[in-house]
Write a protein that holds these residues in place. Structure first.
Motif, PDB file in Angstrom:
ATOM      1  N   LEU A 174       0.834  -1.211   0.000  1.00  0.00           N
ATOM      2  CA  LEU A 174       0.000   0.000   0.000  1.00  0.00           C
ATOM      3  C   LEU A 174       0.861   1.251   0.000  1.00  0.00           C
ATOM      4  CD1 LEU A 174      -2.754  -1.186   2.475  1.00  0.00           C
ATOM      5  CD2 LEU A 174      -3.001  -0.849   0.004  1.00  0.00           C
ATOM      6  N   GLU A 175       1.970   1.223   0.741  1.00  0.00           N
ATOM      7  CA  GLU A 175       2.883   2.374   0.746  1.00  0.00           C
ATOM      8  C   GLU A 175       3.557   2.541  -0.609  1.00  0.00           C
ATOM      9  OE1 GLU A 175       4.368   2.543   5.363  1.00  0.00           O
ATOM     10  OE2 GLU A 175       5.087   0.884   4.121  1.00  0.00           O
ATOM     11  N   HIS A 223      -7.945  -5.634   3.122  1.00  0.00           N
ATOM     12  CA  HIS A 223      -7.267  -4.436   2.619  1.00  0.00           C
ATOM     13  C   HIS A 223      -7.880  -3.919   1.316  1.00  0.00           C
ATOM     14  CE1 HIS A 223      -4.146  -4.840   5.604  1.00  0.00           C
ATOM     15  NE2 HIS A 223      -3.967  -6.100   5.245  1.00  0.00           N
ATOM     16  N   GLU A 242       1.005   4.020  -2.964  1.00  0.00           N
ATOM     17  CA  GLU A 242       0.799   5.443  -2.684  1.00  0.00           C
ATOM     18  C   GLU A 242       1.912   6.278  -3.316  1.00  0.00           C
ATOM     19  OE1 GLU A 242       1.147   8.248   1.191  1.00  0.00           O
ATOM     20  OE2 GLU A 242      -0.142   6.482   1.404  1.00  0.00           O
ATOM     21  N   LEU A 247     -10.615  -2.248   0.373  1.00  0.00           N
ATOM     22  CA  LEU A 247     -11.093  -0.870   0.301  1.00  0.00           C
ATOM     23  C   LEU A 247      -9.933   0.106   0.230  1.00  0.00           C
ATOM     24  CD1 LEU A 247     -13.570   0.918   0.209  1.00  0.00           C
ATOM     25  CD2 LEU A 247     -13.547   0.993   2.698  1.00  0.00           C
ATOM     26  N   GLU A 248      -8.954  -0.074   1.084  1.00  0.00           N
ATOM     27  CA  GLU A 248      -7.779   0.796   1.077  1.00  0.00           C
ATOM     28  C   GLU A 248      -6.993   0.641  -0.230  1.00  0.00           C
ATOM     29  OE1 GLU A 248      -4.035   1.908   4.015  1.00  0.00           O
ATOM     30  OE2 GLU A 248      -5.209   0.121   4.417  1.00  0.00           O
ATOM     31  N   ALA A 249      -6.925  -0.565  -0.741  1.00  0.00           N
ATOM     32  CA  ALA A 249      -6.173  -0.819  -1.968  1.00  0.00           C
ATOM     33  C   ALA A 249      -6.749  -0.047  -3.148  1.00  0.00           C
ATOM     34  CB  ALA A 249      -6.171  -2.319  -2.273  1.00  0.00           C
ATOM     35  N   SER A 292      -8.018   2.797  -3.193  1.00  0.00           N
ATOM     36  CA  SER A 292      -7.775   4.243  -3.142  1.00  0.00           C
ATOM     37  C   SER A 292      -6.457   4.565  -3.840  1.00  0.00           C
ATOM     38  CB  SER A 292      -7.758   4.743  -1.698  1.00  0.00           C
ATOM     39  OG  SER A 292      -6.623   4.238  -1.017  1.00  0.00           O
ATOM     40  N   THR A 293      -5.810   3.551  -4.394  1.00  0.00           N
ATOM     41  CA  THR A 293      -4.570   3.686  -5.166  1.00  0.00           C
ATOM     42  C   THR A 293      -4.919   3.451  -6.635  1.00  0.00           C
ATOM     43  OG1 THR A 293      -3.989   1.350  -5.123  1.00  0.00           O
ATOM     44  CG2 THR A 293      -3.358   2.658  -3.181  1.00  0.00           C
TER      45      THR A 293
END
Length: 106
Positions: free
Chosen positions: A64-65, A88, A68, A90-92, A94-95
């Motif tokens: 994820l980092e 992960h 980003e 949902l967070e993924a 956002s990339t």
């Protein structure tokens, strides 16, 4: 024209398996394979592949980092996350992610 692709996973056997599968695809060219996010990030920024298969949980920089940081590039690559963890997703997305594959790969 082949899709220039990079594979990143902290488990070398998984990297090897993904590379093997991708090399069977006539429209994919694997230009790099890495077992850590920092080396991958440096390579990706320099070589500008179109597609990156990226593990999420890795020591050092997580996937994820890495994603980003890649999103800040002028032309960020498309990212397909590979992970053993579904939480992960949902967070993924956002990339620049276009896919989310859970392990084990079949």
């Amino acid at each position: 024209m082949k899709i220039r692709t990079v594979v990143v996973d902290d488990e070398k056997p998984i990297v090897d398996e993904i590379v093997f599968c991708l090399r069977e695809q006539s429209d994919i060219e694997v230009i790099g394979a890495f077992t850590n996010g920092l080396d991958a990030l440096t390579f990706i920024a320099a070589e500008q592949p179109r597609l990156v298969f990226l593990d999420i949980q890795m020591p050092g920089l997580s996937g994820l980092e890495v994603a980003e940081k890649l999103s800040a590039l002028r032309q960020p690559p498309l990212i397909v996350f590979l992970t053993a963890f579904g939480q992960h997703a949902l967070e993924a997305f956002s990339t620049p992610a276009v896919g989310y594959i859970t392990k084990p790969l079949t």
